[in-house]
Design a protein around this motif. Structure first.
Motif, PDB file in Angstrom:
ATOM      1  N   ARG A  73     -99.234  36.931 -33.136  1.00 16.76           N
ATOM      2  CA  ARG A  73    -100.651  37.200 -33.413  1.00 16.76           C
ATOM      3  C   ARG A  73    -101.239  38.102 -32.339  1.00 16.76           C
ATOM      4  N   GLY A  74    -100.829  37.883 -31.094  1.00 16.84           N
ATOM      5  CA  GLY A  74    -101.308  38.712 -29.991  1.00 16.84           C
ATOM      6  C   GLY A  74    -100.883  40.160 -30.141  1.00 16.84           C
ATOM      7  N   ALA A  75     -99.662  40.393 -30.639  1.00 18.75           N
ATOM      8  CA  ALA A  75     -99.183  41.767 -30.849  1.00 18.75           C
ATOM      9  C   ALA A  75    -100.018  42.469 -31.920  1.00 18.75           C
ATOM     10  N   VAL A  76    -100.354  41.746 -32.974  1.00 13.24           N
ATOM     11  CA  VAL A  76    -101.208  42.317 -34.029  1.00 13.24           C
ATOM     12  C   VAL A  76    -102.593  42.615 -33.462  1.00 13.24           C
ATOM     13  N   ASP A  77    -103.144  41.676 -32.708  1.00 11.95           N
ATOM     14  CA  ASP A  77    -104.459  41.888 -32.098  1.00 11.95           C
ATOM     15  C   ASP A  77    -104.456  43.092 -31.163  1.00 11.95           C
ATOM     16  N   TYR A  78    -103.393  43.227 -30.375  1.00 14.34           N
ATOM     17  CA  TYR A  78    -103.303  44.347 -29.437  1.00 14.34           C
ATOM     18  C   TYR A  78    -103.280  45.671 -30.183  1.00 14.34           C
ATOM     19  N   ARG A  79    -102.472  45.753 -31.235  1.00 18.69           N
ATOM     20  CA  ARG A  79    -102.406  47.002 -32.017  1.00 18.69           C
ATOM     21  C   ARG A  79    -103.741  47.309 -32.667  1.00 18.69           C
ATOM     22  N   ARG A  80    -104.427  46.292 -33.153  1.00 15.69           N
ATOM     23  CA  ARG A  80    -105.736  46.531 -33.774  1.00 15.69           C
ATOM     24  C   ARG A  80    -106.753  47.012 -32.751  1.00 15.69           C
ATOM     25  N   LYS A  81    -106.710  46.442 -31.555  1.00 14.59           N
ATOM     26  CA  LYS A  81    -107.626  46.894 -30.504  1.00 14.59           C
ATOM     27  C   LYS A  81    -107.316  48.316 -30.075  1.00 14.59           C
ATOM     28  N   ARG A  82    -106.038  48.642 -29.994  1.00 13.05           N
ATOM     29  CA  ARG A  82    -105.626  49.970 -29.538  1.00 13.05           C
ATOM     30  C   ARG A  82    -105.790  51.026 -30.629  1.00 13.05           C
ATOM     31  N   ASP A  83    -105.352  50.718 -31.849  1.00 19.07           N
ATOM     32  CA  ASP A  83    -105.294  51.716 -32.910  1.00 19.07           C
ATOM     33  C   ASP A  83    -106.371  51.567 -33.978  1.00 19.07           C
ATOM     34  N   GLY A  84    -106.975  50.414 -34.052  1.00 18.71           N
ATOM     35  CA  GLY A  84    -107.904  50.148 -35.150  1.00 18.71           C
ATOM     36  C   GLY A  84    -107.154  49.523 -36.314  1.00 18.71           C
ATOM     37  N   ARG A  85    -107.880  48.819 -37.120  1.00 20.84           N
ATOM     38  CA  ARG A  85    -107.256  48.155 -38.255  1.00 20.84           C
ATOM     39  C   ARG A  85    -107.065  49.153 -39.380  1.00 20.84           C
ATOM     40  N   THR A  86    -105.924  49.099 -40.051  1.00 21.53           N
ATOM     41  CA  THR A  86    -105.626  50.048 -41.117  1.00 21.53           C
ATOM     42  C   THR A  86    -105.343  49.379 -42.461  1.00 21.53           C
ATOM     43  N   ARG A  87    -105.170  48.067 -42.484  1.00 23.47           N
ATOM     44  CA  ARG A  87    -104.807  47.398 -43.726  1.00 23.47           C
ATOM     45  C   ARG A  87    -105.549  46.070 -43.860  1.00 23.47           C
ATOM     46  N   TRP A  88    -106.122  45.847 -45.050  1.00 23.57           N
ATOM     47  CA  TRP A  88    -106.798  44.592 -45.350  1.00 23.57           C
ATOM     48  C   TRP A  88    -106.171  44.022 -46.611  1.00 23.57           C
ATOM     49  N   ARG A  89    -105.838  42.735 -46.568  1.00 24.51           N
ATOM     50  CA  ARG A  89    -105.319  42.035 -47.742  1.00 24.51           C
ATOM     51  C   ARG A  89    -106.344  40.982 -48.137  1.00 24.51           C
ATOM     52  N   PHE A  90    -106.669  40.959 -49.414  1.00 26.45           N
ATOM     53  CA  PHE A  90    -107.658  40.034 -49.918  1.00 26.45           C
ATOM     54  C   PHE A  90    -106.990  38.911 -50.702  1.00 26.45           C
ATOM     55  N   GLY A  91    -107.687  37.808 -50.831  1.00 31.13           N
ATOM     56  CA  GLY A  91    -107.138  36.637 -51.490  1.00 31.13           C
ATOM     57  C   GLY A  91    -106.750  36.868 -52.931  1.00 31.13           C
ATOM     58  N   ASP A  92    -107.395  37.809 -53.611  1.00 30.30           N
ATOM     59  CA  ASP A  92    -107.080  38.071 -55.015  1.00 30.30           C
ATOM     60  C   ASP A  92    -105.923  39.063 -55.185  1.00 30.30           C
ATOM     61  N   GLY A  93    -105.235  39.403 -54.066  1.00 33.85           N
ATOM     62  CA  GLY A  93    -104.074  40.275 -54.137  1.00 33.85           C
ATOM     63  C   GLY A  93    -104.354  41.743 -53.869  1.00 33.85           C
ATOM     64  N   ARG A  94    -105.629  42.117 -53.801  1.00 33.78           N
ATOM     65  CA  ARG A  94    -105.947  43.517 -53.523  1.00 33.78           C
ATOM     66  C   ARG A  94    -105.580  43.863 -52.083  1.00 33.78           C
ATOM     67  N   VAL A  95    -105.167  45.102 -51.874  1.00 38.25           N
ATOM     68  CA  VAL A  95    -104.846  45.609 -50.538  1.00 38.25           C
ATOM     69  C   VAL A  95    -105.600  46.916 -50.361  1.00 38.25           C
ATOM     70  N   PHE A  96    -106.316  47.035 -49.261  1.00 37.61           N
ATOM     71  CA  PHE A  96    -107.016  48.277 -48.934  1.00 37.61           C
ATOM     72  C   PHE A  96    -106.394  48.855 -47.672  1.00 37.61           C
ATOM     73  N   GLU A  97    -106.007  50.120 -47.729  1.00 40.88           N
ATOM     74  CA  GLU A  97    -105.445  50.792 -46.560  1.00 40.88           C
ATOM     75  C   GLU A  97    -106.253  52.040 -46.274  1.00 40.88           C
ATOM     76  N   ARG A  98    -106.376  52.351 -44.997  1.00 37.08           N
ATOM     77  CA  ARG A  98    -107.044  53.580 -44.588  1.00 37.08           C
ATOM     78  C   ARG A  98    -106.203  54.267 -43.526  1.00 37.08           C
ATOM     79  N   THR A  99    -106.347  55.565 -43.446  1.00 39.28           N
ATOM     80  CA  THR A  99    -105.667  56.294 -42.385  1.00 39.28           C
ATOM     81  C   THR A  99    -106.551  56.266 -41.152  1.00 39.28           C
ATOM     82  N   LEU A 100    -105.934  56.326 -40.006  1.00 38.87           N
ATOM     83  CA  LEU A 100    -106.691  56.308 -38.768  1.00 38.87           C
ATOM     84  C   LEU A 100    -107.440  57.621 -38.586  1.00 38.87           C
TER      85      LEU A 100
END
Length: 156
Positions: A73-100
């Motif tokens: 979890r810490g590795a994911v948090d570190y990458r998100r802090k450094r690079d920003g979040r690029t992928r969101w997964r929702f409970g209904d199965g939808r996935v949203f991705e963005r480029t940095l």
């Protein structure tokens, strides 16, 4: 703590609970997360494991399990802090991705940005190029060069 004691602590193998080598655990997780040997990431993950050790309750689960999951979890948090979040997964199965986003530096405004094929002239509007080359110039002439009506002129 004396300097020699601190150096001895840093050069020794860290053991916490049933984790024989914390550095190896952290390096393994960092490598799998694509962080490689990034020293800041390694230090961040060491802190994550240390915090997990501080809140560890013996008898619930092995510390190695808790430390590994916390490190992941810490590795994911570190990458998100450094690079920003690029992928969101929702409970209904939808996935949203963005480029940095690409950030342009304002440190060197006097140097032209290069075109994709290396020709700076392709990235610059000719009228804007003339305005920039002329320097201060006249505001009315600048508006005229851009094909705009100067705000000082009366509509007539």
């Amino acid at each position: 703590m004396l300097e020699n004691e601190a150096l001895a602590l840093l050069s020794s193998v860290w053991r916490l609970g049933d984790v024989e080598d914390v550095e190896r655990l952290v390096a393994t997780v960092a490598g799998r997360a694509g962080l490689g040997a990034d020293e800041d990431a390694i230090a961040y993950l060491f802190e994550v494991v240390w915090r997990a050790w501080r809140r560890y309750e013996p008898g619930r689960a092995a510390f190695s399990t808790l430390a590994y999951r916390a490190c992941q979890r810490g590795a994911v948090d570190y990458r998100r802090k450094r690079d920003g979040r690029t992928r969101w997964r929702f409970g209904d199965g939808r996935v949203f991705e963005r480029t940095l986003p690409v950030v342009a530096s304002f440190d060197r405004l006097d140097e032209p940005l290069l075109a994709r094929d290396g020709d700076p002239a392709l990235d610059c509007d000719p009228d804007l190029g003339r305005l920039l080359a002329a320097g201060g110039g006249s505001l009315a002439r600048d508006y005229n060069a851009l094909g705009l009506e100067s705000p000082g002129r009366a509509a007539g």
